[in-house]
Scaffold this motif. Structure first.
Motif, short mmCIF file in Angstrom:
data_model
loop_
_atom_site.label_atom_id
_atom_site.label_comp_id
_atom_site.label_asym_id
_atom_site.label_seq_id
_atom_site.Cartn_x
_atom_site.Cartn_y
_atom_site.Cartn_z
N ARG A 37 -50.94 15.98 -49.96
CA ARG A 37 -51.73 15.25 -50.95
C ARG A 37 -50.99 14.03 -51.52
O ARG A 37 -51.56 12.94 -51.56
CB ARG A 37 -52.19 16.17 -52.08
N ARG A 59 -52.67 10.36 -50.80
CA ARG A 59 -53.22 9.60 -51.93
C ARG A 59 -52.39 8.37 -52.24
O ARG A 59 -52.93 7.34 -52.64
CB ARG A 59 -53.34 10.52 -53.14
N ARG A 60 -51.09 8.45 -52.05
CA ARG A 60 -50.25 7.28 -52.28
C ARG A 60 -50.60 6.18 -51.28
O ARG A 60 -50.63 4.99 -51.63
CB ARG A 60 -48.78 7.68 -52.15
N LEU A 97 -53.51 5.56 -49.91
CA LEU A 97 -54.79 4.93 -50.21
C LEU A 97 -54.79 4.21 -51.55
O LEU A 97 -55.22 3.07 -51.64
CB LEU A 97 -55.90 5.98 -50.17
N THR A 98 -54.32 4.85 -52.60
CA THR A 98 -54.36 4.20 -53.90
C THR A 98 -53.40 3.03 -53.96
O THR A 98 -53.62 2.07 -54.69
CB THR A 98 -54.02 5.20 -55.02
N CYS A 107 -57.81 16.46 -49.48
CA CYS A 107 -56.92 15.55 -50.21
C CYS A 107 -57.60 14.22 -50.51
O CYS A 107 -57.30 13.57 -51.52
CB CYS A 107 -55.64 15.31 -49.41
N LEU A 108 -58.49 13.79 -49.63
CA LEU A 108 -59.19 12.52 -49.82
C LEU A 108 -60.40 12.67 -50.74
O LEU A 108 -60.90 11.67 -51.27
CB LEU A 108 -59.67 11.98 -48.47
N LEU A 119 -61.48 10.69 -54.26
CA LEU A 119 -60.83 9.41 -54.49
C LEU A 119 -61.89 8.36 -54.78
O LEU A 119 -62.89 8.26 -54.06
CB LEU A 119 -60.01 8.98 -53.27
N ALA A 167 -54.19 8.23 -43.24
CA ALA A 167 -54.44 7.67 -44.57
C ALA A 167 -53.94 6.23 -44.65
O ALA A 167 -54.59 5.36 -45.23
CB ALA A 167 -53.76 8.52 -45.64
#
Length: 397
Positions: free
Chosen positions: A171, A175-176, A178-179, A258-259, A262, A387
């Motif tokens: 995760r 997430r790192r 994408l964000t 995990c996605l 978002l 990702a």
């Protein structure tokens, strides 16, 4: 006549300590089995117990016997440690006591995947002792259709433990990736079409000059293009649930979870064999999702890709990631045609021969090459790299 004084008795010589076993020879003896004992010497104590545990598993392999490794014509077992007398429960107790965790996981994986000792994942007593691992989760997914409710309840412990471990590790990376895409171009010069008139007026009302009836703009405001574009993207994960793709099914479920949620990215998860099952509603709970997946059966990739094409809303803001070994049981011409049509409309099509942490694919290279010619990006990825790929597409807008 006076008797001579008694001669003091000689104390017995102390016993020599047993020779210290050579760790190198002991390791070779464990690898090669009883046929090597003439060169390495016998084993004793805990080393002998390790040898018995290894022989219970690898001694059933006829190829090793023919090569004189592990079991040979002179191999003997003391104490009744033969394969027919030790149960899987006894063996698991032994290996957990005798070996480090990494070795235990390898032994359990070989027991299930190489030697088909299914009671490790179909016996609730064994399942209660087994070390959760991805290899055992794959075995659970392959055999859960054979399990009664009591065994399924025990198997869920493995599913939950492995999913929790994967999610904890994947995760942050996913997430790192994408964000972080929103801040990849901090020096971009704002464009006129991004100018936020209402926001700028509100931010600068304190600088209104009534005599000139104008507002001095000290802090202009602009719309975030990356945020607006991010809100328009779709990621459609199409996952082949044939038996050989078990690892990719697991990682696809965890990656989708995990996605999920978002901002600006809508994730779909679709599993297929000869039928297509949309699992998007179950993505927030990957444990339930995996317990509902049924591995095995045929493969109709063309049907799955056609279904994905029907989910596309904005082709230029859509990534379709097809996770499969490319061994098509359906219509390959229809598959290539659908991929070509989607690519021509602007859909980014990924053909992934695997989606897991090892990214070591085995796949039909001929069909994969045809899809690449039709406009797909073909390769193998880890979830983190997927990702990053999506983030790069989103960041370009």
């Amino acid at each position: 006549m006076t008797a001579p004084p008694p001669t003091p008795s000689t104390p017995p010589a102390p016993l020599a300590p047993p020779p210290t076993p050579d760790p190198g020879l002991e390791r070779w003896r464990l690898i090669l089995g009883a046929p090597a004992e003439a060169c390495t010497g016998p084993l004793g104590g805990e080393a002998a117990a390790r040898d018995a545990a290894l022989d219970w598993l690898y001694g059933r392999d006829p190829d090793l016997g023919r090569r004189g490794v592990r079991r040979g014509p002179t191999a003997t077992r003391e104490g009744g440690h033969g394969p027919s007398e030790v149960t899987a429960v006894d063996w698991l107790d032994d290996v957990h006591r005798l070996f480090p965790k990494e070795t235990v996981e390898r032994l359990e994986r070989d027991a299930v995947e190489q030697y088909g000792i299914d009671e490790i994942v179909t016996d609730p007593e064994v399942l209660s002792r087994v070390e959760p691992s991805q290899s055992l989760l794959r075995a659970v997914l392959r055999t859960k259709h054979l399990m009664n409710p009591r065994v399924l309840a025990a198997a869920r412990r493995i599913v939950e433990a492995v999913v929790e471990d994967l999610t904890r590790r994947l995760r942050p990376e996913i997430r790192r990736s994408l964000t972080g895409s929103r801040n990849r171009r901090p020096s971009r010069i704002p464009l006129s079409r991004d100018f936020d008139l209402k926001g700028t007026l509100r931010a600068n009302l304190a600088h209104y000059q009534p005599e000139h009836r104008r507002v001095l703009i000290e802090r202009p405001r602009f719309h975030s293009r990356s945020r607006r574009h991010l809100e328009q993207w779709q990621l459609i994960l199409l996952v082949d649930q044939s038996g050989s793709m078990a690892g990719s099914v697991i990682h696809s479920a965890v990656t989708a979870a995990c996605l999920w949620g978002l901002p600006g990215l809508r994730t779909h998860l679709v599993a297929f064999d000869t039928q297509v099952v949309d699992l998007t509603a179950d993505v927030p709970d990957p444990v339930e999702l995996l317990m509902g997946v049924q591995l095995g059966g045929g493969t109709d990739i063309a049907r799955a890709v056609h279904y994905a094409a029907g989910l596309v809303e904005n082709p230029r803001r859509t990534v379709v990631a097809l996770v499969t070994d490319f061994y098509e049981g359906g219509d390959p011409y229809r598959l290539v045609r659908t991929v070509r049509d989607m690519a021509a409309q602007g859909v980014t099509v990924l053909g992934l021969a695997t989606l897991d942490e090892e990214a070591e694919p085995a796949y039909d290279r001929e069909l994969a090459a045809r899809l690449a010619e039709a406009g797909a990006h073909v390769g193998a990825m880890t979830p983190g790299r997927l990702a990053e790929f999506v983030a790069e597409k989103v960041g370009r807008g």
